[in-house]
Design a protein around this motif. Structure first.
Motif, PDB file in Angstrom:
ATOM      1  N   ALA A 163     -11.245   3.059   0.966  1.00 11.47           N
ATOM      2  CA  ALA A 163     -11.129   2.831   2.023  1.00 11.47           C
ATOM      3  C   ALA A 163     -11.636   3.263   3.089  1.00 11.47           C
ATOM      4  N   ALA A 164      -9.843   3.945   3.942  1.00  9.37           N
ATOM      5  CA  ALA A 164      -9.633   4.236   5.096  1.00  9.37           C
ATOM      6  C   ALA A 164     -10.463   6.238   4.876  1.00  9.37           C
ATOM      7  N   ALA A 221      -0.651   4.537   0.742  1.00  9.24           N
ATOM      8  CA  ALA A 221      -1.232   4.968   1.732  1.00  9.24           C
ATOM      9  C   ALA A 221      -0.367   5.370   2.991  1.00  9.24           C
ATOM     10  N   PHE A 222       0.965   5.570   2.557  1.00  7.09           N
ATOM     11  CA  PHE A 222       1.968   5.937   4.237  1.00  7.09           C
ATOM     12  C   PHE A 222       2.870   6.522   2.985  1.00  7.09           C
ATOM     13  N   ARG A 232     -12.169  -6.255   5.770  1.00  3.46           N
ATOM     14  CA  ARG A 232     -13.364  -6.288   5.851  1.00  3.46           C
ATOM     15  C   ARG A 232     -13.725  -7.014   6.845  1.00  3.46           C
ATOM     16  N   ARG A 233     -13.924  -7.271   7.886  1.00  4.51           N
ATOM     17  CA  ARG A 233     -13.689  -8.213   9.329  1.00  4.51           C
ATOM     18  C   ARG A 233     -13.657  -7.424  10.778  1.00  4.51           C
ATOM     19  N   GLY A 234     -14.369  -5.848   9.990  1.00  6.86           N
ATOM     20  CA  GLY A 234     -14.535  -4.790  11.698  1.00  6.86           C
ATOM     21  C   GLY A 234     -13.217  -4.880  12.145  1.00  6.86           C
ATOM     22  N   LEU A 235     -11.478  -5.290  11.760  1.00  2.00           N
ATOM     23  CA  LEU A 235     -11.193  -5.406  12.740  1.00  2.00           C
ATOM     24  C   LEU A 235     -10.162  -3.381  11.994  1.00  2.00           C
ATOM     25  N   ALA A 291     -17.027   6.315   8.942  1.00  2.00           N
ATOM     26  CA  ALA A 291     -17.880   5.724   9.421  1.00  2.00           C
ATOM     27  C   ALA A 291     -17.655   5.886  11.419  1.00  2.00           C
ATOM     28  N   SER A 323       1.215  -1.361  -0.073  1.00  2.00           N
ATOM     29  CA  SER A 323       0.290   0.136   0.089  1.00  2.00           C
ATOM     30  C   SER A 323       0.685   1.241  -0.052  1.00  2.00           C
ATOM     31  N   GLY A 342      -4.351  12.275   8.622  1.00  2.00           N
ATOM     32  CA  GLY A 342      -4.363  12.735   7.555  1.00  2.00           C
ATOM     33  C   GLY A 342      -4.339  11.546   6.522  1.00  2.00           C
ATOM     34  N   VAL A 343      -5.360  11.444   4.983  1.00  2.00           N
ATOM     35  CA  VAL A 343      -4.925  10.394   5.043  1.00  2.00           C
ATOM     36  C   VAL A 343      -5.073  10.469   3.734  1.00  2.00           C
ATOM     37  N   ASN A 374      -8.233   7.136  -1.039  1.00  2.00           N
ATOM     38  CA  ASN A 374      -8.641   5.417  -0.537  1.00  2.00           C
ATOM     39  C   ASN A 374      -9.229   6.397   0.257  1.00  2.00           C
ATOM     40  N   VAL A 398      -4.093  -2.439   8.157  1.00  2.00           N
ATOM     41  CA  VAL A 398      -4.411  -3.924   8.491  1.00  2.00           C
ATOM     42  C   VAL A 398      -3.973  -4.949   7.755  1.00  2.00           C
ATOM     43  N   TYR A 444     -13.297   5.958   8.778  1.00  2.00           N
ATOM     44  CA  TYR A 444     -12.707   7.345   9.453  1.00  2.00           C
ATOM     45  C   TYR A 444     -14.003   7.935   9.203  1.00  2.00           C
TER      46      TYR A 444
HETATM   47  C1  LIG Z   1      -8.025   0.869   5.838  1.00  2.00           C
HETATM   48  C2  LIG Z   1      -7.744   0.110   6.247  1.00  2.00           C
HETATM   49  C3  LIG Z   1      -7.319  -0.422   7.564  1.00  2.00           C
HETATM   50  C4  LIG Z   1     -10.005  -0.837   6.938  1.00  2.00           C
HETATM   51  O1  LIG Z   1      -9.673  -2.023   7.865  1.00  2.00           O
HETATM   52  P1  LIG Z   1     -10.401  -2.650   7.482  1.00  2.00           P
HETATM   53  O2  LIG Z   1     -10.341  -3.691   8.928  1.00  2.00           O
HETATM   54  O3  LIG Z   1     -10.880  -4.121   5.737  1.00  2.00           O
HETATM   55  O4  LIG Z   1     -11.864  -1.944   8.263  1.00  2.00           O
HETATM   56  P2  LIG Z   1     -13.406  -2.485   8.316  1.00  2.00           P
HETATM   57  O5  LIG Z   1     -13.343  -3.937   7.870  1.00  2.00           O
HETATM   58  O6  LIG Z   1     -13.654  -2.808  10.245  1.00  2.00           O
HETATM   59  O7  LIG Z   1     -14.453  -2.018   7.945  1.00  2.00           O
HETATM   60  C5  LIG Z   1     -14.484  -1.232   8.750  1.00  2.00           C
HETATM   61  C6  LIG Z   1     -15.725   0.668   8.000  1.00  2.00           C
HETATM   62  O8  LIG Z   1     -14.858   0.880   6.277  1.00  2.00           O
HETATM   63  C7  LIG Z   1     -14.982   1.042   5.450  1.00  2.00           C
HETATM   64  N1  LIG Z   1     -14.738   0.463   4.368  1.00  2.00           N
HETATM   65  C8  LIG Z   1     -13.187  -0.667   4.733  1.00  2.00           C
HETATM   66  N2  LIG Z   1     -12.875  -1.254   3.617  1.00  2.00           N
HETATM   67  C9  LIG Z   1     -13.682  -0.269   2.671  1.00  2.00           C
HETATM   68  C10 LIG Z   1     -13.292  -0.731   1.349  1.00  2.00           C
HETATM   69  N3  LIG Z   1     -12.542  -1.086   0.717  1.00  2.00           N
HETATM   70  N4  LIG Z   1     -14.287  -0.090   0.608  1.00  2.00           N
HETATM   71  C11 LIG Z   1     -15.284   1.182   0.994  1.00  2.00           C
HETATM   72  N5  LIG Z   1     -15.081   0.691   2.204  1.00  2.00           N
HETATM   73  C12 LIG Z   1     -14.499   0.488   3.245  1.00  2.00           C
HETATM   74  C13 LIG Z   1     -16.643   0.861   5.368  1.00  2.00           C
HETATM   75  O9  LIG Z   1     -17.507   1.849   5.982  1.00  2.00           O
HETATM   76  C14 LIG Z   1     -16.590  -0.784   6.422  1.00  2.00           C
HETATM   77  O10 LIG Z   1     -17.830  -1.255   7.237  1.00  2.00           O
HETATM   78  P3  LIG Z   1     -18.657  -2.245   6.665  1.00  2.00           P
HETATM   79  O11 LIG Z   1     -17.639  -2.614   6.596  1.00  2.00           O
HETATM   80  O12 LIG Z   1     -19.617  -2.012   7.886  1.00  2.00           O
HETATM   81  O13 LIG Z   1     -18.972  -1.353   5.246  1.00  2.00           O
HETATM   82  C15 LIG Z   1      -7.673  -1.382   5.465  1.00  2.00           C
HETATM   83  O14 LIG Z   1      -8.636  -1.376   3.530  1.00  2.00           O
HETATM   84  C16 LIG Z   1      -5.775  -1.030   5.033  1.00  2.00           C
HETATM   85  O15 LIG Z   1      -5.141  -1.588   6.486  1.00  2.00           O
HETATM   86  N6  LIG Z   1      -5.556  -0.728   3.874  1.00  2.00           N
HETATM   87  C17 LIG Z   1      -4.359  -0.285   3.927  1.00  2.00           C
HETATM   88  C18 LIG Z   1      -3.545   1.332   4.136  1.00  2.00           C
HETATM   89  C19 LIG Z   1      -4.138   1.640   4.570  1.00  2.00           C
HETATM   90  O16 LIG Z   1      -5.119   2.891   3.621  1.00  2.00           O
HETATM   91  N7  LIG Z   1      -4.324   3.057   5.725  1.00  2.00           N
HETATM   92  C20 LIG Z   1      -4.548   3.702   5.701  1.00  2.00           C
HETATM   93  C21 LIG Z   1      -4.242   4.718   6.182  1.00  2.00           C
HETATM   94  S1  LIG Z   1      -4.823   6.514   6.325  1.00  2.00           S
END
Ligand SMILES: CC(C)(COP(=O)(O)OP(=O)(O)OC[C@H]1O[C@@H](n2cnc3c(N)ncnc32)[C@H](O)[C@@H]1OP(=O)(O)O)[C@@H](O)C(=O)NCCC(=O)NCCS
Length: 176
Positions: free
Chosen positions: A132-133, A28-29, A98-101, A139, A25, A125-126, A130, A92, A137
């Protein structure tokens, strides 16, 4: 799953997962794989060591004793800045997404920040791209307060960084 602050005994597992994060990723960093790959384990251990007053903490999430994710919690030492905690480097592992971690880890980090006396808000900051992140945030209640254009340059491509803030007021934000 278990969530706890990492310590020096977690240095090798943290470094393995951190290098995976930087390889898979990169956008993301702000750190790059090349920056971190040669870091000595003692250095890594010092970097993740929790501060006795809780102001610096690398929170880890474990699945069956395996480190699956982490987020850094950093409270500035300066008196004028100590009311604002920064989260950084949230990750993660792909196999656990996508398992709530991520949400569980973020909520635990928020609870930790709330437990520190005098903290009013949390910032992070993001990368604006990105999705997903950003979704995660938002949410849990973070609100965008600004955008830095072209903050990050990865392999010649520029990315905006969005800045988010979670106000804590007198306790945990609603929904956490
Ligand atoms: C961003 C990240 C930490 C999410 O971790 P995760 O364990 O998959 O997240 P969760 O399963 O707890 O998801 C919680 C909520 O986040 C959102 N979300 C997570 N992944 C998503 C995706 N791929 N697309 C859209 N929404 C997403 C959703 O709202 C989700 O709730 P839902 O599952 O009820 O829809 C993970 O994808 C990651 O590590 N990504 C790469 C590194 C990164 O981007 N870090 C952030 C740097 S700022």
């Amino acid at each position: 799953m278990t969530i706890r602050p990492l310590d020096n005994t977690d240095a090798a597992a943290y470094q393995r997962l951190r290098l995976l994060a930087l390889r898979e990723s990169p956008t993301a960093f702000s750190a790059s794989y090349e920056d971190e790959a040669g870091r000595a384990l003692d250095d890594v251990a010092a970097r993740i060591a929790p501060a006795a007053d809780g102001s610096v903490c690398m929170l880890g999430i474990f699945v069956q004793d395996e480190l699956a994710g982490f987020v850094a919690i950093i409270r500035p030492q300066r008196a004028k800045l100590r009311h604002a905690v920064e989260f950084a480097g949230m990750y993660v592992a792909p196999a656990h997404r996508r398992r709530g971690l991520g949400r569980a880890l973020l909520e635990a980090a928020i609870a930790h920040a709330c437990s520190l006396d005098g903290v009013r808000h949390i910032k992070l900051g993001v990368n604006a791209a990105n999705t997903a992140a950003v979704a995660l945030y938002r949410a849990v209640g973070f609100e965008r307060y600004g955008t830095e254009p072209d903050a990050l340059c990865v392999d010649g491509t520029f990315y905006d960084e969005e800045r988010y803030l979670l106000r804590m007021g007198d306790g945990l934000p609603t929904g956490v």
